[in-house]
Design a protein around this motif. Structure first.
Motif, mmCIF file in Angstrom:
data_model
loop_
_atom_site.group_PDB
_atom_site.id
_atom_site.type_symbol
_atom_site.label_atom_id
_atom_site.label_comp_id
_atom_site.label_asym_id
_atom_site.label_seq_id
_atom_site.Cartn_x
_atom_site.Cartn_y
_atom_site.Cartn_z
ATOM 1 N N ALA A 21 -37.822 44.611 4.562
ATOM 2 C CA ALA A 21 -39.301 44.617 5.201
ATOM 3 C C ALA A 21 -40.175 43.471 4.502
ATOM 4 O O ALA A 21 -40.759 42.759 5.221
ATOM 5 N N GLU A 22 -39.544 43.146 3.280
ATOM 6 C CA GLU A 22 -40.308 42.071 2.793
ATOM 7 C C GLU A 22 -39.851 40.886 3.281
ATOM 8 O O GLU A 22 -40.652 39.824 3.538
ATOM 9 N N SER A 23 -38.550 40.747 3.443
ATOM 10 C CA SER A 23 -38.009 39.453 3.856
ATOM 11 C C SER A 23 -38.454 39.221 5.193
ATOM 12 O O SER A 23 -38.834 38.166 5.646
ATOM 13 N N THR A 28 -42.157 36.453 9.372
ATOM 14 C CA THR A 28 -42.899 36.554 10.547
ATOM 15 C C THR A 28 -44.522 36.032 10.124
ATOM 16 O O THR A 28 -45.317 35.854 10.973
ATOM 17 N N SER A 29 -44.473 35.534 8.778
ATOM 18 C CA SER A 29 -45.762 34.870 8.601
ATOM 19 C C SER A 29 -45.460 33.349 8.635
ATOM 20 O O SER A 29 -46.459 32.536 8.130
ATOM 21 N N SER A 30 -44.563 32.773 8.760
ATOM 22 C CA SER A 30 -43.979 31.517 9.154
ATOM 23 C C SER A 30 -44.480 30.803 10.334
ATOM 24 O O SER A 30 -44.360 31.361 11.423
ATOM 25 N N PRO A 31 -44.461 29.506 10.164
ATOM 26 C CA PRO A 31 -45.008 28.734 11.287
ATOM 27 C C PRO A 31 -43.673 28.999 12.499
ATOM 28 O O PRO A 31 -43.762 28.800 13.765
ATOM 29 N N ALA A 32 -42.531 28.924 12.029
ATOM 30 C CA ALA A 32 -41.133 28.990 12.930
ATOM 31 C C ALA A 32 -41.259 30.428 13.792
ATOM 32 O O ALA A 32 -41.165 30.454 14.954
ATOM 33 N N PHE A 33 -41.836 31.253 13.196
ATOM 34 C CA PHE A 33 -41.960 32.657 13.815
ATOM 35 C C PHE A 33 -43.038 32.428 14.898
ATOM 36 O O PHE A 33 -42.947 33.256 16.068
ATOM 37 N N PHE A 34 -44.124 31.731 14.540
ATOM 38 C CA PHE A 34 -45.336 31.604 15.466
ATOM 39 C C PHE A 34 -44.678 30.741 16.756
ATOM 40 O O PHE A 34 -45.142 31.192 17.866
ATOM 41 N N LEU A 69 -43.185 45.957 19.308
ATOM 42 C CA LEU A 69 -42.891 47.155 18.673
ATOM 43 C C LEU A 69 -42.307 47.151 17.073
ATOM 44 O O LEU A 69 -42.802 47.635 16.012
ATOM 45 N N LEU A 70 -41.330 46.173 17.028
ATOM 46 C CA LEU A 70 -40.784 45.778 15.659
ATOM 47 C C LEU A 70 -42.154 45.146 14.641
ATOM 48 O O LEU A 70 -42.161 45.746 13.561
ATOM 49 N N LEU A 71 -42.929 44.542 15.321
ATOM 50 C CA LEU A 71 -43.711 43.972 14.407
ATOM 51 C C LEU A 71 -44.948 45.090 14.134
ATOM 52 O O LEU A 71 -45.545 45.049 13.068
ATOM 53 N N LEU A 72 -45.231 45.816 14.961
ATOM 54 C CA LEU A 72 -46.038 46.925 14.498
ATOM 55 C C LEU A 72 -45.407 47.890 13.485
ATOM 56 O O LEU A 72 -46.281 48.109 12.507
ATOM 57 N N ALA A 73 -44.369 48.156 13.553
ATOM 58 C CA ALA A 73 -43.448 48.878 12.439
ATOM 59 C C ALA A 73 -43.712 48.146 11.057
ATOM 60 O O ALA A 73 -43.897 48.718 10.354
ATOM 61 N N LEU A 74 -43.253 46.848 11.127
ATOM 62 C CA LEU A 74 -43.285 46.169 9.951
ATOM 63 C C LEU A 74 -44.540 46.179 9.437
ATOM 64 O O LEU A 74 -44.972 46.142 8.155
ATOM 65 N N LEU A 75 -45.918 45.938 10.167
ATOM 66 C CA LEU A 75 -47.088 45.933 9.858
ATOM 67 C C LEU A 75 -47.532 47.165 9.101
ATOM 68 O O LEU A 75 -48.315 47.271 8.025
ATOM 69 N N LYS A 76 -47.168 48.226 9.778
ATOM 70 C CA LYS A 76 -47.604 49.507 9.184
ATOM 71 C C LYS A 76 -47.047 49.691 7.820
ATOM 72 O O LYS A 76 -47.511 50.402 6.902
ATOM 73 N N ASN A 77 -45.678 49.215 7.788
ATOM 74 C CA ASN A 77 -44.985 49.439 6.350
ATOM 75 C C ASN A 77 -45.740 48.690 5.428
ATOM 76 O O ASN A 77 -45.743 49.118 4.187
ATOM 77 N N SER A 78 -46.125 47.544 5.623
ATOM 78 C CA SER A 78 -46.824 46.637 4.719
ATOM 79 C C SER A 78 -48.178 47.190 4.231
ATOM 80 O O SER A 78 -48.404 47.107 3.099
#
Length: 122
Positions: A21-23, A28-34, A69-78
């Protein structure tokens, strides 16, 4: 698999999911993902404008739904990890201040030192 919150499991090490999750959070906070998300949205809009076959519309919509959905799960975990870390730090600070006020440094000071370095673990 356990349903306990990571902060409640005990131990000093992080599990595979916490490291993953940390990785992913870093990615997801990188410009490449944007740029990837921008390309995905552009693809979806282009498919709708071009009036391409329904299969492509479904592929575009399903791809956006899966990423969401994957980003939502990641956001909730963080969010949960950060919330627990902050609460544990506040509890340790309060206990250490209470001990300092009573004039007897003890277990709370050691606990405070352990909790302050939590950002390295979480």
């Amino acid at each position: 698999m356990t349903l306990q919150h990571p902060a409640d499991r005990g131990g000093t090490g992080r599990g595979r999911f916490e490291r993953f999750a940390e990785s992913v959070s870093t990615l997801t906070s990188s410009p490449a993902f944007f740029v990837f998300c921008l390309a995905l949205v552009s693809f979806t809009v282009a498919v709708h404008i071009a009036g391409i076959a329904t299969e492509w519309l479904l592929l575009a919509g399903d791809s956006m739904t899966a990423v969401t959905l994957l980003l939502l799960a990641l956001l909730k975990n963080s969010e949960l990890r950060a919330e627990r870390a902050i609460q544990r730090k506040l509890d340790a600070i309060a206990a250490a201040l209470l001990e300092a006020q009573e004039g007897e440094p003890g277990k709370a000071h050691g606990n405070l030192r352990n909790v302050i370095r939590m950002e390295e673990e979480i």
